[in-house]
Design an enzyme around this catalytic site. Sequence first.
Site, PDB file in Angstrom:
ATOM      1  N   GLU A 309     -31.093 -70.156  56.105  1.00 32.23           N
ATOM      2  CA  GLU A 309     -32.569 -69.605  56.394  1.00 32.23           C
ATOM      3  C   GLU A 309     -33.636 -70.053  55.320  1.00 32.23           C
ATOM      4  OE1 GLU A 309     -31.853 -65.563  58.465  1.00 32.23           O
ATOM      5  OE2 GLU A 309     -31.241 -65.924  59.438  1.00 32.23           O
ATOM      6  N   LYS A 377     -21.000 -61.018  57.235  1.00 31.42           N
ATOM      7  CA  LYS A 377     -21.172 -60.197  58.542  1.00 31.42           C
ATOM      8  C   LYS A 377     -19.873 -60.446  58.933  1.00 31.42           C
ATOM      9  CE  LYS A 377     -26.102 -61.533  58.319  1.00 31.42           C
ATOM     10  NZ  LYS A 377     -26.992 -61.669  59.345  1.00 31.42           N
ATOM     11  N   ASP A 382     -24.614 -62.989  64.590  1.00 29.25           N
ATOM     12  CA  ASP A 382     -25.853 -62.615  63.289  1.00 29.25           C
ATOM     13  C   ASP A 382     -25.635 -61.106  64.713  1.00 29.25           C
ATOM     14  OD1 ASP A 382     -27.312 -61.641  62.115  1.00 29.25           O
ATOM     15  OD2 ASP A 382     -28.838 -63.198  62.817  1.00 29.25           O
ATOM     16  N   GLU A 410     -31.290 -54.636  64.367  1.00 28.89           N
ATOM     17  CA  GLU A 410     -32.053 -55.637  64.770  1.00 28.89           C
ATOM     18  C   GLU A 410     -32.210 -55.487  66.435  1.00 28.89           C
ATOM     19  OE1 GLU A 410     -30.977 -58.652  61.821  1.00 28.89           O
ATOM     20  OE2 GLU A 410     -32.769 -59.990  62.874  1.00 28.89           O
ATOM     21  N   TRP A 551     -31.602 -70.069  67.723  1.00 27.70           N
ATOM     22  CA  TRP A 551     -31.971 -68.972  68.025  1.00 27.70           C
ATOM     23  C   TRP A 551     -32.476 -69.020  69.526  1.00 27.70           C
ATOM     24  CZ3 TRP A 551     -32.681 -65.946  64.464  1.00 27.70           C
ATOM     25  CH2 TRP A 551     -31.980 -66.300  63.498  1.00 27.70           C
TER      26      TRP A 551
HETATM   27  C1  GCV Z   1     -32.045 -61.049  56.316  1.00 26.42           C
HETATM   28  C2  GCV Z   1     -30.782 -62.777  60.599  1.00 26.42           C
HETATM   29  C3  GCV Z   1     -31.699 -61.980  60.941  1.00 26.42           C
HETATM   30  C4  GCV Z   1     -33.075 -61.966  59.249  1.00 26.42           C
HETATM   31  C5  GCV Z   1     -31.561 -61.283  58.084  1.00 26.42           C
HETATM   32  C6  GCV Z   1     -30.518 -62.192  58.058  1.00 26.42           C
HETATM   33  C7  GCV Z   1     -29.781 -62.414  57.075  1.00 26.42           C
HETATM   34  O1  GCV Z   1     -30.999 -63.382  60.908  1.00 26.42           O
HETATM   35  O2  GCV Z   1     -32.740 -61.811  62.017  1.00 26.42           O
HETATM   36  O3  GCV Z   1     -34.039 -60.883  59.155  1.00 26.42           O
HETATM   37  O4  GCV Z   1     -32.718 -62.205  56.550  1.00 26.42           O
HETATM   38  O5  GCV Z   1     -30.551 -62.069  59.447  1.00 26.42           O
HETATM   39  O6  GCV Z   1     -28.752 -61.412  57.173  1.00 26.42           O
HETATM   40  O7  GCV Z   1     -29.822 -62.702  56.160  1.00 26.42           O
END
Ligand code: GCV
Length: 710
Positions: A309, A377, A382, A410, A551
């Site tokens: 990212e 993760k 995500d 989230e 996305w």
């Molecule tokens: C900290 C997702 C979230 C981001 C987060 C990312 C990550 O994409 O939307 O806000 O960034 O995961 O885990 O690094």
Amino acid sequence: MRDSSHRFRLVAAGVILLLVAAAAWAEDGHRLWLRYDPVEALLRQQYKRTASEIVVDARGASATVVEAELERGLSALLAGEIPFRPQVDRDGAVLLALANDPKLQSLHLATGDLGREGFLLRSARFHGHSATLIVANSNNGLLYGVFALLRRVQMREPVDQLNLRSAPAYPLRMLDHWDNLDGSVERGYTGRSIWNWGSLPKIDQRYVDYARANASIGINAAVLNNVNADPKVLTPEYLQKAAALADTFRPYGIRVFLSVRFSSPIEIGGLKTADPLDPAVAAWWRHKTDEIYRLIPDFGGFLVKANSEGQPGPQDYHRTHADGANVIADALRPHGGTVLWRAFVYGNSAEDRAKQAYDEFHPLDGKFRDNVILQVKNGPIDFQPREPFHPLFGQMLRTRVALEAQITREYVGQNTGVAYLAPMWTEVLDADTCSPSCGTAVSATLSAMAGVSNVGSDRDWTGTNFDQANWYAFGRLAWNPRLSAQQIASEWTRLTWSNDPRAVKPIVSMMMESRKAVVNFMTPLGLAHQMATDYHYGPAPWVCDLKQPSWNPCYYNRADANGIGFDRTKSGSDAVAQYAPPVGARFANLAAVPDKYLLWFHHLPWTYRMRSGRTLWDELVGHYDAGVAEAAGMSRTWVSARPYVDAERWGAVASDLSRELGEARWWRDASIAYFQSLSKLPLPAGSPAPAHPLSYYEAIRPPNLPGQRR
Ligand code: GCV
């Protein structure tokens, strides 16, 4: 004159005292699960027989914390002071002692397998008296033992026949804060950051309370700042602040970690490169790390998000993730520190995002230093309401792996409603990786667990009462991943709400229903990422900007006039091949894949006949309907708990639940309106038409969403 002003001052002082007392007892959720309310009078007498005095045979700053907690807990629960004595001299003593204490030798306690942090709770005869022994190999172990004993009393469980030993499954049980140095929190819904960077190194009582709450559930590490890291965190100014927090946390057994930006050698080190194979870069990491350990001798290490990212990383220099992790690991190694290197990587191509982390990291198995832990993760996309387990679990046989869960919600409603996430985490922890052989659960393949924190500056810490349960459950699972979600819900409920079975039963059943409801009304049958882009809140299955495929909800649902779902079998992206063969074969086979993952792995016609005999379309609509019904059911269940819990917290939760019901309807109606515009099929009998036309839902945009608190 003098008299009346004196009277006035007395009355005013009385009023102030009353207000202070009321504030102290306000049911604002601040006390978390550590309420220590007095035990009912009759039972109290029984407990008192096993808590007549406290004898402490341990030394050091953390011993002070241990005895303070025991005293605080017992005297509050038993509504009276419990005296400290130098030695056991009466029946009912509570004795805290380190395992190597010569006084214990005659008892022949087996303590080797407790490790550094485990503990023993044992009822025994000691010096001719009945006693409760809390024994561990370290003061931190003693503290965990104290919390375990107090938990039993809080839950009104017997403590006179104890024979309990407990040791954590993983040496590292950490909270990852996504807190920025400007006080904001990425994906935080609970006010501002708990860290006041402006006033640190001054210590706020809240930091102590935070450490105590974490210790009570076995969390032993905190990453202070966001993985999207500001390089400034490694400057002397911020290291002083981190050191002050580390000093505060140390007695509670919590080590501090920092998230670091891979390009820090350039940004704050003045180098021209961050190439991990450049000797000047390696030297910079060494010197910086030495500087940190001079301030924080027990510093835990670094968490790194690299080449993900937009974050810089070793690939910027055509090096691998292993090269990047190892240069930092080498700097930490002499001090005993650890690098947590994140596996959350993906590019914005049309390639299946679910495959990208495995493709990048699996070839690097065995190439990382042994003080590197790969942080993965729970699922391959995500933190969705439901994902199958990440294929890296069980398949990095020569690399230490941590599971990263997200406690902050989230993608799961953020700060609205109730969503108890332990069922999501246990689903993954219990999943059979079949690697190296079947019967190997994800939990058995891990070295650590990390949870993205949901703690913020709000008085109740987590924004809603029930979000506290997710913090609690994460800690308990990181200590013992074999605990069931139900067992943890029951514990938490009894500690936080009431021991009355008339309260416990409905609350636990509501919690256990809550994640199912969320999956049903948001992303049933294996759908994922149907939330609005950026905000990750509210339904947006129609969003289809193919310039940013990874996305976009439409990239994940692949819905069109013919059908829905992401084909990850051989005829599609073949992501199933990343799992061990028995697992991949099961996911690929329509006759074997669980319904809950159906559309994650398969693209199917709307008219596909499900195991239930219904068409896929009817079944999908049925799940959305069930989600709404479950949300409504939760509100009803909560009403049944009303007489047994305090009005203040009851009211707050009731309004959370009514907001959730509104959102369930919104999700259900918007999703059905969109998918029906493609399938053109009628709704199954009894299923109400969406309240509005599709255009209405398309027009609703965060952050001005109905009902969301911001
Ligand atoms: C900290 C997702 C979230 C981001 C987060 C990312 C990550 O994409 O939307 O806000 O960034 O995961 O885990 O690094």
